[in-house]
Scaffold this active site. Structure first.
Site, PDB file in Angstrom:
ATOM      1  N   ASP A 255       0.853  -1.181   0.000  1.00  0.00           N
ATOM      2  CA  ASP A 255       0.000   0.000   0.000  1.00  0.00           C
ATOM      3  C   ASP A 255       0.890   1.232   0.000  1.00  0.00           C
ATOM      4  OD1 ASP A 255      -3.189   0.405   0.565  1.00  0.00           O
ATOM      5  OD2 ASP A 255      -2.038   2.137   1.264  1.00  0.00           O
ATOM      6  N   SER A 256       0.357   2.355  -0.462  1.00  0.00           N
ATOM      7  CA  SER A 256       1.138   3.593  -0.512  1.00  0.00           C
ATOM      8  C   SER A 256       1.001   4.411   0.759  1.00  0.00           C
ATOM      9  CB  SER A 256       0.692   4.432  -1.706  1.00  0.00           C
ATOM     10  OG  SER A 256      -0.687   4.757  -1.605  1.00  0.00           O
ATOM     11  N   ASP A 308      -7.410  -4.420  -4.687  1.00  0.00           N
ATOM     12  CA  ASP A 308      -8.484  -3.565  -4.165  1.00  0.00           C
ATOM     13  C   ASP A 308      -8.049  -2.105  -4.266  1.00  0.00           C
ATOM     14  OD1 ASP A 308     -10.821  -2.704  -3.008  1.00  0.00           O
ATOM     15  OD2 ASP A 308     -10.245  -3.216  -0.959  1.00  0.00           O
ATOM     16  N   CYS A 348     -14.122   0.061  -7.106  1.00  0.00           N
ATOM     17  CA  CYS A 348     -15.092   0.894  -6.386  1.00  0.00           C
ATOM     18  C   CYS A 348     -15.448   2.129  -7.199  1.00  0.00           C
ATOM     19  CB  CYS A 348     -14.543   1.293  -5.014  1.00  0.00           C
ATOM     20  SG  CYS A 348     -13.047   2.290  -5.065  1.00  0.00           S
TER      21      CYS A 348
END
Length: 404
Positions: A255-256, A308, A348
């Site tokens: 993740d960032s 995701d 999303c």
């Protein structure tokens, strides 16, 4: 000067009334023959067709391109504090259709258009609420809405937020303050899928976390036993934590966001998932595209890859760019999977339809000469209901597929 409670009539342009006869709640400025630029933000308006026939009742924000949000299609219903209280009560009752109230759990209590309260999102984490106003006009009733939410949900703390981008579009000041509560500065603990998790309502994304994926976390975990899992855009570890709990051999999270990764590590320790009975876990801060490219160049392989990513399309003009990004991301993920590997891939982006997303995966399989066999085609948890009259509320796609 107080805003008048008497609705002000505004007409639509010719033939622009059809979406609202189907009860769509958004009226953009370009659909209006009378813009209402001289009205106050929060003024109740009656929407009329070009011939002057009554169509619906809503609230205007002259500074927003989404000029009017419609809240009732019955001329006998007034827009006032009583309406908001009844809509809140109805939304809470709707959640109880799918299960009893869990005082230690979390749920989306109000989901904007899907609960007939366009511009309001409320997430409950145990006895704390994360409230997000996305409509400047709703701020007229902020006090009454928050008072009723506190009472109806027995909340000890409430965090109100309106992010800078939304504030700019709505022409109002950003919101971000604790209205009530004791010791609300630290993370809020809650239970989900048998795990104890934490959310930072001050600095977390949107209203704090991503509750819409919780049943997808559980569904994906059923496929992870014995597998080496790569969790891309893992945020605070929702997919990866449950994968470990359900027997994954290892989980690598990417993740960032450094704070999100720190929360993931803390959650692993808090739930004892770092013990000998569980697989190995590691987390690294990196850009998802760059890291997937690097892993591919290193000829790395995983038994399962979870994607995701954040929203790629914020408006209809960004759909093609978003689909290219999804295609690139999923192509690199497929390259890391051996035959029989599992791909869990999500979107999303509400502007990207489910059909568009599946066609993107079809193209990935064609380009990579791999068969993608869909095991599950999923959406959000039921506390994120879909309003049939507002297709934009059908935003979350989660596909679980085996790659051959």
């Amino acid at each position: 000067m107080a805003i008048s409670d008497i609705p002000v009539p505004l007409r639509l342009k010719p033939s622009r009334h059809f979406p609202f006869l189907a009860r769509h709640p958004w009226v953009h400025a370009h659909a209006l023959a009378e813009l209402g630029d001289d009205l106050d933000c929060g003024q109740v308006v009656d929407l009329l067709d070009f011939e002057g026939n009554w169509v619906a009742r809503g609230v205007i924000n002259p500074k927003s391109r989404l000029r009017i949000r419609l809240y009732t299609f019955d001329a006998n219903i007034d827009i006032n504090e009583s309406l908001w209280r009844s809509r809140i009560d109805a939304a809470i009752a709707r959640r109880r259709l799918t299960g009893p109230f869990d005082p230690e759990g979390a749920e989306r209590a109000i989901f904007s258009e899907s609960d007939l309260m366009s511009g309001l999102i409320v997430d409950r984490y145990a006895d704390c609420l994360g409230v997000q106003f996305t409509a400047g006009a709703m701020l007229r009733w902020q006090g009454a809405i928050l008072d009723h939410l506190r009472t109806a949900l027995s909340a000890r703390s409430v965090m109100v937020r309106m992010d800078e981008k939304t504030s700019k579009h709505e022409g109002v000041e950003p919101q971000g303050q604790w209205l009530e509560g004791a010791n609300a500065d630290g993370p809020v603990l809650y239970t989900q899928n048998g795990l104890q998790l934490a959310v930072d309502l001050h600095e977390g994304q949107k209203t704090g976390g991503y509750l819409d994926q919780r049943l997808n976390h559980l569904a994906a975990a059923q496929y992870m036993s014995g597998r080496n899992v790569l969790d891309v855009c893992c945020y605070n570890g929702g997919f990866g934590l449950l994968a470990l709990k359900h027997g994954a051999a290892s989980v690598t999270g990417i993740d960032s966001s450094a704070p999100a990764l720190e929360q993931a590590k803390l959650s692993i320790a808090r739930n004892g998932l770092d013990g000998e009975a569980f697989g190995q876990s590691s987390f690294r801060m990196a850009d998802c595209f760059a890291e997937l490219k690097k892993l591919g160049e290193e000829a790395q392989s995983f038994d399962a890859v979870i994607l995701d990513p954040p929203r790629f399309a914020g408006n209809r003009h960004q759909v093609d760019t978003a689909l290219r990004a999804y295609r690139r991301l999923n192509s690199m993920a497929v390259d890391l999977l051996p035959p029989g590997g599992v791909l869990v891939t999500c979107s999303c982006s509400g502007r990207v339809s489910r059909t568009d997303f599946l066609n993107m995966l079809l193209d990935v399989g064609r380009r990579r000469r791999r068969d993608l066999i869909m095991l599950e085609n999923r959406g959000p948890a039921p506390d994120h209901p879909i309003a049939i009259s507002c297709p934009e509320t059908d935003y979350l796609k989660c596909v679980i597929a085996q790659v051959e």
